[in-house]
Write an enzyme that holds these catalytic residues in place. Sequence first.
Site, PDB file in Angstrom:
ATOM      1  N   GLU A 258       0.900  -1.157   0.000  1.00  0.00           N
ATOM      2  CA  GLU A 258       0.000   0.000   0.000  1.00  0.00           C
ATOM      3  C   GLU A 258       0.928   1.194   0.000  1.00  0.00           C
ATOM      4  O   GLU A 258       1.593   1.446   1.000  1.00  0.00           O
ATOM      5  CB  GLU A 258      -0.849   0.017   1.272  1.00  0.00           C
ATOM      6  CG  GLU A 258      -1.747  -1.182   1.450  1.00  0.00           C
ATOM      7  CD  GLU A 258      -2.793  -1.283   0.383  1.00  0.00           C
ATOM      8  OE1 GLU A 258      -3.124  -0.249  -0.219  1.00  0.00           O
ATOM      9  OE2 GLU A 258      -3.254  -2.403   0.122  1.00  0.00           O
ATOM     10  N   CYS A 297      -2.547   8.651   3.283  1.00  0.00           N
ATOM     11  CA  CYS A 297      -2.277   8.092   1.954  1.00  0.00           C
ATOM     12  C   CYS A 297      -3.461   8.319   1.029  1.00  0.00           C
ATOM     13  O   CYS A 297      -3.327   8.335  -0.182  1.00  0.00           O
ATOM     14  CB  CYS A 297      -1.999   6.606   2.087  1.00  0.00           C
ATOM     15  SG  CYS A 297      -3.290   5.754   3.002  1.00  0.00           S
TER      16      CYS A 297
HETATM   17  P1  NAP Z   1       8.605   4.865   4.195  1.00  0.00           P
HETATM   18  O1  NAP Z   1       9.722   5.773   4.481  1.00  0.00           O
HETATM   19  O2  NAP Z   1       8.574   4.182   2.895  1.00  0.00           O
HETATM   20  O3  NAP Z   1       8.608   3.832   5.388  1.00  0.00           O
HETATM   21  C1  NAP Z   1       7.594   2.860   5.486  1.00  0.00           C
HETATM   22  C2  NAP Z   1       8.076   1.739   6.387  1.00  0.00           C
HETATM   23  O4  NAP Z   1       9.146   1.057   5.768  1.00  0.00           O
HETATM   24  C3  NAP Z   1       8.618   2.212   7.734  1.00  0.00           C
HETATM   25  O5  NAP Z   1       8.217   1.291   8.717  1.00  0.00           O
HETATM   26  C4  NAP Z   1      10.098   2.175   7.526  1.00  0.00           C
HETATM   27  O6  NAP Z   1      10.802   2.012   8.725  1.00  0.00           O
HETATM   28  C5  NAP Z   1      10.221   0.936   6.675  1.00  0.00           C
HETATM   29  N1  NAP Z   1      11.461   0.821   5.938  1.00  0.00           N
HETATM   30  C6  NAP Z   1      12.126   1.787   5.283  1.00  0.00           C
HETATM   31  N2  NAP Z   1      13.231   1.272   4.707  1.00  0.00           N
HETATM   32  C7  NAP Z   1      13.248  -0.046   5.036  1.00  0.00           C
HETATM   33  C8  NAP Z   1      14.141  -1.107   4.765  1.00  0.00           C
HETATM   34  N3  NAP Z   1      15.219  -0.920   4.029  1.00  0.00           N
HETATM   35  N4  NAP Z   1      13.860  -2.312   5.261  1.00  0.00           N
HETATM   36  C9  NAP Z   1      12.739  -2.522   6.007  1.00  0.00           C
HETATM   37  N5  NAP Z   1      11.881  -1.551   6.300  1.00  0.00           N
HETATM   38  C10 NAP Z   1      12.120  -0.329   5.818  1.00  0.00           C
HETATM   39  O7  NAP Z   1       7.221   5.587   4.341  1.00  0.00           O
HETATM   40  P2  NAP Z   1       6.732   6.526   5.511  1.00  0.00           P
HETATM   41  O8  NAP Z   1       7.499   7.798   5.387  1.00  0.00           O
HETATM   42  O9  NAP Z   1       6.700   5.842   6.823  1.00  0.00           O
HETATM   43  O10 NAP Z   1       5.220   6.741   5.092  1.00  0.00           O
HETATM   44  C11 NAP Z   1       4.824   7.738   4.195  1.00  0.00           C
HETATM   45  C12 NAP Z   1       4.396   7.145   2.894  1.00  0.00           C
HETATM   46  O11 NAP Z   1       3.524   6.051   3.118  1.00  0.00           O
HETATM   47  C13 NAP Z   1       3.624   8.119   2.061  1.00  0.00           C
HETATM   48  O12 NAP Z   1       4.143   8.111   0.777  1.00  0.00           O
HETATM   49  C14 NAP Z   1       2.203   7.584   2.075  1.00  0.00           C
HETATM   50  O13 NAP Z   1       1.477   7.853   0.902  1.00  0.00           O
HETATM   51  C15 NAP Z   1       2.404   6.135   2.261  1.00  0.00           C
HETATM   52  N6  NAP Z   1       1.253   5.550   2.945  1.00  0.00           N
HETATM   53  C16 NAP Z   1       0.460   4.693   2.264  1.00  0.00           C
HETATM   54  C17 NAP Z   1      -0.633   4.121   2.900  1.00  0.00           C
HETATM   55  C18 NAP Z   1      -1.521   3.158   2.196  1.00  0.00           C
HETATM   56  O14 NAP Z   1      -2.337   2.521   2.851  1.00  0.00           O
HETATM   57  N7  NAP Z   1      -1.412   3.005   0.905  1.00  0.00           N
HETATM   58  C19 NAP Z   1      -0.907   4.417   4.234  1.00  0.00           C
HETATM   59  C20 NAP Z   1      -0.086   5.294   4.887  1.00  0.00           C
HETATM   60  C21 NAP Z   1       1.003   5.850   4.224  1.00  0.00           C
HETATM   61  P3  NAP Z   1      11.612   3.222   9.402  1.00  0.00           P
HETATM   62  O15 NAP Z   1      10.616   4.243   9.783  1.00  0.00           O
HETATM   63  O16 NAP Z   1      12.256   2.588  10.563  1.00  0.00           O
HETATM   64  O17 NAP Z   1      12.556   3.719   8.362  1.00  0.00           O
END
Ligand code: NAP
Length: 674
Positions: A258, A297
């Site tokens: 997602e 999101c």
């Molecule tokens: P993100 O930076 O992509 O991080 C998402 C998750 O992935 C976090 O738990 C992060 O952990 C983890 N992660 C990052 N790099 C990783 C790696 N190399 N290995 C394992 N895990 C890793 O996104 P975010 O900043 O938290 O969220 C914002 C984005 O999420 C926005 O673009 C939004 O649109 C999207 N979003 C989508 C939905 C949906 O349902 N479609 C819902 C909410 C948000 P760390 O924090 O520890 O780095």
Amino acid sequence: MPELIQVESYAMGEWVPPTNPRPLHDAATGEPVAEAGADGLDVLAMADHARQVGGPALRRLTFHDRARMLKALAAYLTERKDQLYRLSHLTGATKGDNAFDIDGGIGTLFVYASKGRREMPDSDLYLDGGLEALSRSGAFQGRHVCVPLRGVAVHINAFNFPVWGMLEKLAPTLLAGVPAIVKPATATSFLTHACFRMIVESGVLPEGAVQLVSGGLGPLLDHLGPQDAVAFTGSADTALHLRSNANLLRNAVRFTAEQDSLNASILGPDAAPGTPEFDLFLREAHREITTKAGQKCTAIRRILVPAAHMDAVAEALSERLAATKVGHPAEEGTRMGALASAAQKRDVEAKIDALRAETTPVLEGWNHHAPDLVGRGYYVPPTLLRCDHPDAARAVHETEAFGPVSTLLPYRDAGHAVELANRGGGSLVASVFTHDTDFAREAVLGAAAWHGRLYFADRDVGKEGTGHGAPMPHLIHGGPGRAGGGEEQGGIRGVLHYMQRTAVQGSPRLLAAISREWIKGAPETPSDPHPFQRPFTDLALGDTIHAGPREVTLEDIEHFAEFTGDTFYAHMDEAAAKANPFFPGRVAHGYLLLSFAAGLFVSPDPGPTLANTGLENLRFMAPVSPGDGISVRLTVKSKKRRTPDYGEVRWDVELTNQDGATVAAYDLLTMNSE
Ligand code: NAP
């Protein structure tokens, strides 16, 4: 300085304090509030613990047991949600935002608890769809069954929904019977941790069902196997990085994403200023920009407006945004709080800069809002842009500024509106504000392939609509392309993502035993005494009585017609009935046959069979003419306990004529006591 919250992990039944911690900050002040880090956690042992301890414990329970567990958890969290609200303010969330994240998460548990009991069996095997006849006589048939995966589900969540994000994934996973390792986004992990702690302290879940990694996942993804699953929520870049993991690809590990999404909202061509749809649209656009400070999101990033109404919308919406109270999230009356972290604020500001080349500002900067917020915490003012050349633009269709930022785009006609909505390259949701049924259908045909959810609002829905940005557990959440190509929730569909669907082929006897559902062709056991006189527990699948024949006469048909008023020509007029391609002449009413069937199979005396609660799957398969003799077979097909004292019995009922041909078949439902 108050003590920093230690964001622990939970591994193999033990709480593990953070190692090499990094500080996390209060979104409203920038002060450190917590520290988190999970270096050195033995994540591979955690995965084994889930597979060897949590999985078997969950699989020993039925779907109903697990549904009851979810309900108990939801009730436990409800009693303690004030504690979560208080912590949530530190993530920048206002009281109103908590309704989405905390109440929304708990609500999702309740919905799955209820659906699990209503729509799944009180057993360990889920039947997906009906029987498929694979041979002429019916001696060889097939059907689909679903069983829980034998591995562990790894849930990687985004920072913006620390509670809902965890619970919306846990509910279907646990209902499926699969243990989970939860990895929250680090920035807001102190709130997820607090909720997770409550889950563990409730004692509701068996050991190993859930574990928590508050920090990096280490080498976990490199060691997952074919029975494991990953559900990811976050940015498209991280999703791409994770889903390209060679081990996940090699083992075909299920990977649901997602990710971000350039969601659109369309003001319908009919929704001119002054219509109820225009007002609803403005309210929704305002709500989507300000709720969670735009960190949703599903938030509306692109606002599509008939070109003639652009100025009216720009004026009315910027007026509302300018009047929005932005401030400390814990303060009463604050409508919009802060972004969750300094990194998010930097990111949003950079994305606004990227959008500038294609847009002009309608409302930006702090002029209209509390200037004392500038320089403190991670506040970004509500920002409304307009892009007057949407066809030539790229950034507005591709750049997600994950904050209180939205762009107005004019469209020429209905087709153009749909085309622009689809320029997001795949989104989670698009909303359409229209009272025009033709436009609504055109929007579905033109846009559904590009969007996971289409939300229609008009004067009939009014204030009862659940909102553009609120995924409902009953309906799917996810979207094609840019949105990740994933699908979560959607009622029981979401549970099946954690189960293997397997086609099972065999004889009726074996299939009935496997599925715990009697199938025509499986052995029948003559019931003595009459099955209506036997307690719920005593009834066994396949218990059967046969009754009849009873002749159906012309007098019966005429009597029934006069008595009920159903004098349809097929029962009353020989010539007209004969002219009908389905009937040989006058025929018996289908409802008369059902009544005669009941007259044949009921046992009239008081007993454990208390009430007829319905008929399902009724089909009339052949006409019955005056003089035909009908017989009935009544067989226990399945049973579902409702309370300790009552249960629902599903009976397979078949009516046949004097030649043995089936004339009607249905499931009869009764409520039976012990
Ligand atoms: P993100 O930076 O992509 O991080 C998402 C998750 O992935 C976090 O738990 C992060 O952990 C983890 N992660 C990052 N790099 C990783 C790696 N190399 N290995 C394992 N895990 C890793 O996104 P975010 O900043 O938290 O969220 C914002 C984005 O999420 C926005 O673009 C939004 O649109 C999207 N979003 C989508 C939905 C949906 O349902 N479609 C819902 C909410 C948000 P760390 O924090 O520890 O780095």
